[in-house]
Design an enzyme around this catalytic site. Structure first.
Site, PDB file in Angstrom:
ATOM      1  N   PHE A  89      20.298  57.960 -22.838  1.00 16.58           N
ATOM      2  CA  PHE A  89      21.454  57.112 -23.150  1.00 16.58           C
ATOM      3  C   PHE A  89      21.614  55.958 -22.152  1.00 16.58           C
ATOM      4  O   PHE A  89      22.287  54.978 -22.435  1.00 16.58           O
ATOM      5  CB  PHE A  89      22.743  57.950 -23.193  1.00 16.58           C
ATOM      6  CG  PHE A  89      22.703  59.040 -24.235  1.00 16.58           C
ATOM      7  CD1 PHE A  89      22.232  58.780 -25.511  1.00 16.58           C
ATOM      8  CD2 PHE A  89      23.134  60.332 -23.937  1.00 16.58           C
ATOM      9  CE1 PHE A  89      22.174  59.772 -26.472  1.00 16.58           C
ATOM     10  CE2 PHE A  89      23.089  61.336 -24.892  1.00 16.58           C
ATOM     11  CZ  PHE A  89      22.601  61.059 -26.166  1.00 16.58           C
ATOM     12  N   LYS A 160      35.650  65.942 -27.973  1.00 18.25           N
ATOM     13  CA  LYS A 160      36.414  66.282 -26.782  1.00 18.25           C
ATOM     14  C   LYS A 160      35.503  66.971 -25.766  1.00 18.25           C
ATOM     15  O   LYS A 160      34.504  67.530 -26.202  1.00 18.25           O
ATOM     16  CB  LYS A 160      37.636  67.153 -27.134  1.00 18.25           C
ATOM     17  CG  LYS A 160      37.312  68.632 -27.343  1.00 18.25           C
ATOM     18  CD  LYS A 160      38.514  69.511 -27.216  1.00 18.25           C
ATOM     19  CE  LYS A 160      38.721  70.064 -25.842  1.00 18.25           C
ATOM     20  NZ  LYS A 160      37.929  71.266 -25.498  1.00 18.25           N
ATOM     21  N   HIS A 190      39.464  69.230 -32.515  1.00 20.63           N
ATOM     22  CA  HIS A 190      39.130  69.958 -33.744  1.00 20.63           C
ATOM     23  C   HIS A 190      40.267  70.867 -34.217  1.00 20.63           C
ATOM     24  O   HIS A 190      40.326  71.232 -35.375  1.00 20.63           O
ATOM     25  CB  HIS A 190      37.804  70.721 -33.617  1.00 20.63           C
ATOM     26  CG  HIS A 190      37.878  71.997 -32.844  1.00 20.63           C
ATOM     27  ND1 HIS A 190      37.809  72.040 -31.483  1.00 20.63           N
ATOM     28  CD2 HIS A 190      38.017  73.289 -33.246  1.00 20.63           C
ATOM     29  CE1 HIS A 190      37.908  73.288 -31.082  1.00 20.63           C
ATOM     30  NE2 HIS A 190      38.028  74.077 -32.126  1.00 20.63           N
ATOM     31  N   LYS A 194      42.396  72.323 -38.275  1.00 22.40           N
ATOM     32  CA  LYS A 194      42.656  73.703 -38.724  1.00 22.40           C
ATOM     33  C   LYS A 194      43.785  73.683 -39.757  1.00 22.40           C
ATOM     34  O   LYS A 194      44.766  72.953 -39.596  1.00 22.40           O
ATOM     35  CB  LYS A 194      43.037  74.588 -37.534  1.00 22.40           C
ATOM     36  CG  LYS A 194      41.852  74.839 -36.573  1.00 22.40           C
ATOM     37  CD  LYS A 194      42.256  75.747 -35.431  1.00 22.40           C
ATOM     38  CE  LYS A 194      41.183  75.854 -34.361  1.00 22.40           C
ATOM     39  NZ  LYS A 194      40.122  76.789 -34.627  1.00 22.40           N
ATOM     40  N   GLU A 228      42.475  83.789 -25.869  1.00 25.86           N
ATOM     41  CA  GLU A 228      41.118  84.065 -26.358  1.00 25.86           C
ATOM     42  C   GLU A 228      40.603  85.351 -25.739  1.00 25.86           C
ATOM     43  O   GLU A 228      40.837  85.616 -24.559  1.00 25.86           O
ATOM     44  CB  GLU A 228      40.190  82.917 -25.987  1.00 25.86           C
ATOM     45  CG  GLU A 228      40.533  81.636 -26.689  1.00 25.86           C
ATOM     46  CD  GLU A 228      39.526  80.544 -26.372  1.00 25.86           C
ATOM     47  OE1 GLU A 228      38.587  80.362 -27.155  1.00 25.86           O
ATOM     48  OE2 GLU A 228      39.673  79.899 -25.323  1.00 25.86           O
ATOM     49  N   ASP A 247      40.675  71.988 -20.520  1.00 28.77           N
ATOM     50  CA  ASP A 247      39.870  72.369 -21.688  1.00 28.77           C
ATOM     51  C   ASP A 247      40.757  72.665 -22.902  1.00 28.77           C
ATOM     52  O   ASP A 247      40.371  72.400 -24.038  1.00 28.77           O
ATOM     53  CB  ASP A 247      39.028  73.604 -21.347  1.00 28.77           C
ATOM     54  CG  ASP A 247      38.147  74.051 -22.505  1.00 28.77           C
ATOM     55  OD1 ASP A 247      37.512  73.178 -23.129  1.00 28.77           O
ATOM     56  OD2 ASP A 247      38.094  75.260 -22.789  1.00 28.77           O
ATOM     57  N   HIS A 252      44.375  70.613 -27.245  1.00 30.15           N
ATOM     58  CA  HIS A 252      44.873  71.435 -28.346  1.00 30.15           C
ATOM     59  C   HIS A 252      46.368  71.755 -28.203  1.00 30.15           C
ATOM     60  O   HIS A 252      47.153  71.556 -29.127  1.00 30.15           O
ATOM     61  CB  HIS A 252      44.095  72.755 -28.445  1.00 30.15           C
ATOM     62  CG  HIS A 252      42.607  72.582 -28.470  1.00 30.15           C
ATOM     63  ND1 HIS A 252      41.991  71.549 -29.120  1.00 30.15           N
ATOM     64  CD2 HIS A 252      41.595  73.321 -27.931  1.00 30.15           C
ATOM     65  CE1 HIS A 252      40.673  71.662 -28.975  1.00 30.15           C
ATOM     66  NE2 HIS A 252      40.417  72.716 -28.256  1.00 30.15           N
ATOM     67  N   LYS A 335      41.327  82.624 -21.102  1.00 32.41           N
ATOM     68  CA  LYS A 335      40.076  83.282 -21.490  1.00 32.41           C
ATOM     69  C   LYS A 335      40.133  84.748 -21.101  1.00 32.41           C
ATOM     70  O   LYS A 335      40.827  85.116 -20.143  1.00 32.41           O
ATOM     71  CB  LYS A 335      38.901  82.654 -20.726  1.00 32.41           C
ATOM     72  CG  LYS A 335      38.669  81.184 -21.035  1.00 32.41           C
ATOM     73  CD  LYS A 335      37.934  81.030 -22.332  1.00 32.41           C
ATOM     74  CE  LYS A 335      37.541  79.588 -22.585  1.00 32.41           C
ATOM     75  NZ  LYS A 335      37.198  79.363 -23.996  1.00 32.41           N
ATOM     76  N   LYS A 340      42.737  87.859 -29.340  1.00 35.76           N
ATOM     77  CA  LYS A 340      42.620  86.478 -29.805  1.00 35.76           C
ATOM     78  C   LYS A 340      43.866  86.155 -30.625  1.00 35.76           C
ATOM     79  O   LYS A 340      44.188  86.872 -31.570  1.00 35.76           O
ATOM     80  CB  LYS A 340      41.375  86.342 -30.682  1.00 35.76           C
ATOM     81  CG  LYS A 340      41.160  84.975 -31.295  1.00 35.76           C
ATOM     82  CD  LYS A 340      39.864  84.982 -32.110  1.00 35.76           C
ATOM     83  CE  LYS A 340      39.788  83.799 -33.056  1.00 35.76           C
ATOM     84  NZ  LYS A 340      39.009  82.702 -32.551  1.00 35.76           N
TER      85      LYS A 340
HETATM   86  C1  BG6 Z   1      37.296  74.318 -27.374  1.00 27.94           C
HETATM   87  C2  BG6 Z   1      37.196  74.801 -25.958  1.00 27.94           C
HETATM   88  O1  BG6 Z   1      37.823  73.029 -27.443  1.00 27.94           O
HETATM   89  O2  BG6 Z   1      38.153  75.201 -28.109  1.00 27.94           O
HETATM   90  C3  BG6 Z   1      36.725  76.245 -25.890  1.00 27.94           C
HETATM   91  O3  BG6 Z   1      36.300  73.970 -25.246  1.00 27.94           O
HETATM   92  C4  BG6 Z   1      37.585  77.117 -26.760  1.00 27.94           C
HETATM   93  O4  BG6 Z   1      36.752  76.707 -24.546  1.00 27.94           O
HETATM   94  C5  BG6 Z   1      37.704  76.547 -28.159  1.00 27.94           C
HETATM   95  O5  BG6 Z   1      36.996  78.421 -26.805  1.00 27.94           O
HETATM   96  C6  BG6 Z   1      38.699  77.311 -28.995  1.00 27.94           C
HETATM   97  O6  BG6 Z   1      38.746  76.784 -30.283  1.00 27.94           O
HETATM   98  P1  BG6 Z   1      38.302  77.673 -31.534  1.00 27.94           P
HETATM   99  O7  BG6 Z   1      38.405  76.769 -32.703  1.00 27.94           O
HETATM  100  O8  BG6 Z   1      36.891  78.132 -31.267  1.00 27.94           O
HETATM  101  O9  BG6 Z   1      39.256  78.804 -31.535  1.00 27.94           O
END
Ligand code: BG6
Length: 475
Positions: A89, A160, A190, A194, A228, A247, A252, A335, A340
């Site tokens: 790059f 991200k 992302h 959802k 998680e 993160d 999120h 984590k 979850k």
């Molecule tokens: C990501 C994080 O953006 O989202 C991860 O970098 C995390 O650490 C993940 O596990 C959680 O999102 P999902 O959609 O996998 O539950």
């Protein structure tokens, strides 16, 4: 190329920079597959770009296991329309070669010049890639369309994390603003793809039973939880540099908070929606922070043995607007926790009790983002056979039960939005800036890191909860 039997809809070249990374094989190729298989994309080509010495055949081989119910014919079509370009790059000259390849691919496949660049790379590559794509004419600054006659567009998607600090995200945003129009820029979070996240604002603004109550007068507290069970999954180096605040919370969780807490947008379109989210993010202040690190984090590969990085964060937030005066917002993510769960719990204030024995709990609206997507309202109802005695009951909407289990994955939803040029579920420059400012406020607090056992509920957070008003973490 044209997939047989599909409806002619979108047409573009996907140029994936970072084509050998995890995201490409786990999420992007499967998402493109679904869109091709369902006919959302009728004509397309894929160009994978990375520094590795590989082929698209190999990329597809690794992606295959992430595509459920794979149809060989569609998969083969995709492979035939895919090309690989190896480049560093930072090698500016290589962008001219990439430009030639894109033009050839467009000609060979008889495609109009709709170009979707997906930067599936770490953020330190964003500036150089953006600048060089523009400098070599692969993209040019244009509003929604780059050629009014041919109706073509050029869009860049940024994965991200967007930077690693307020300063770095500003640098990237400044570089982008020099060469692109904001309507060409799609910053991904992302979680905004959802299903139940998409439901937050819709549930609120389309239901008379919620909207008038969405106020400090009726709401006691809001919890936004993203626990998680998994750990850092081999991403030691990345995670040590980021931690849970950067993160998960920066993107999120703060996006969820913005969706819950924003004022009504003038209209439900991207710019008004993002105006409303940015406005509420600018009113956030931090009351309390608890950070944790799971036992064994320091032994993870890629993590410094003296790391003070957080793998758990709980934050108590106030929002300085009349709507939210005195309402605490609790955010929690981590984590290696017990279970979850990603959910938003909106706790309503009690009503005046007319009974001898008053209900122990009040009403909650819970939005379950995952794993059991749905919403439920906790109400008080009469216990069978017992006079004037109430018990909490749930009115439950299960997304899978009503709509079936095959809802599109977040990346599929978001890629389809990019093709349509719809930016509602993408984060604007000012929102990114405000979110990093909040993280900076939190980081400035110098919080002592607490250890916690894997599989536990995390560090003790009772000190941040308003126990007098009986606010506890809802599970
Ligand atoms: C990501 C994080 O953006 O989202 C991860 O970098 C995390 O650490 C993940 O596990 C959680 O999102 P999902 O959609 O996998 O539950």
């Amino acid at each position: 190329m044209q997939v047989k039997g599909s409806v002619m809809q979108h047409e573009c070249v996907f140029i994936i920079l970072g084509a050998t990374g995890d995201l490409t094989k786990r999420k992007l190729i499967p998402a493109i597959y679904k869109m091709v298989a369902s006919g959302v994309i009728a004509r397309f080509a894929i160009i994978g770009v990375s520094v590795d010495d590989t082929t698209m055949q190999q990329v597809f081989e690794q992606a295959r296991m992430f595509v459920p119910d794979l149809r060989e014919a569609v998969w083969e079509h995709m492979k035939q329309a895919s090309y690989y370009h190896r480049m560093d790059f930072n090698d500016h000259a290589a962008y001219a070669q990439l430009n030639r390849l894109i033009s050839t691919v467009e000609k060979t496949n008889n495609l109009v010049a709709n170009r979707l660049f997906y930067l599936a790379t770490m953020p330190h590559h964003f500036m150089v890639i953006t600048k060089q794509l523009a400098a070599h004419g692969l993209v040019k600054k244009c509003a929604r369309l780059c050629d009014d006659q041919k109706q073509t567009w050029q869009r860049i998607v940024y994965e991200k994390p967007f930077g690693d600090s307020l300063a770095s995200s500003r640098q990237i945003n400044d570089a982008i603003a020099e060469v692109l129009d904001e309507h060409q820029v799609f910053r991904i979070d992302h979680w905004l793809g959802k299903e139940l996240v998409g439901n937050i604002a819709l549930a609120r603004f389309t239901n008379r039973v919620f909207e008038p109550l969405w106020h400090a007068e009726h709401i006691e507290s809001v919890q936004i939880i993203a626990s998680e069970k998994i750990g850092i999954e081999g991403r030691g180096q990345f995670y040590d540099a980021y931690g849970t605040l950067k993160d998960m919370v920066q993107n999120h969780l703060l996006q969820l908070l913005a969706l819950v807490a924003m004022e009504d947008p003038v209209h439900f379109t991207a710019d008004y929606l993002r105006d409303a989210k940015a406005a509420v993010l600018s009113k956030v202040s931090i009351d309390n922070v608890i950070l944790g690190q799971y036992d064994g984090f320091l032994e993870e590969k890629g993590v410094s043995p003296t790391s003070t990085t957080d793998t758990f964060a709980a934050v108590k937030i106030s929002i300085d607007t009349p709507r939210w005066s005195g309402v605490p917002f609790y955010l929690k993510a981590g984590k290696f926790l017990e279970k979850k769960e990603a959910a938003i719990h909106i706790k309503f204030k009690p009503v005046r009790c007319l009974l001898d024995i008053c209900p122990t709990d009040t009403n909650y609206l819970t939005i379950n983002i995952q794993p059991h997507e749905g919403m439920y309202l906790t109400l008080n109802a009469k216990k069978p056979g017992v006079f004037n005695d109430v018990t909490p009951i749930n009115m439950h909407f299960s997304h899978a039960a009503l709509f079936g289990p095959n809802t599109p994955a977040a990346y599929e939803v978001l890629l389809a939005d990019v093709l349509r040029g719809d930016q509602c579920a993408f984060v604007r420059a000012d929102e990114i800036d405000l979110a990093w400012r909040i993280i900076q406020q939190i980081s400035n607090k110098q919080v002592l890191l607490q250890r916690y056992a894997r599989g536990s509920t995390g560090p003790d957070t009772t000190s941040m909860l308003d126990t007098e008003r009986t606010i506890i973490w809802k599970t």
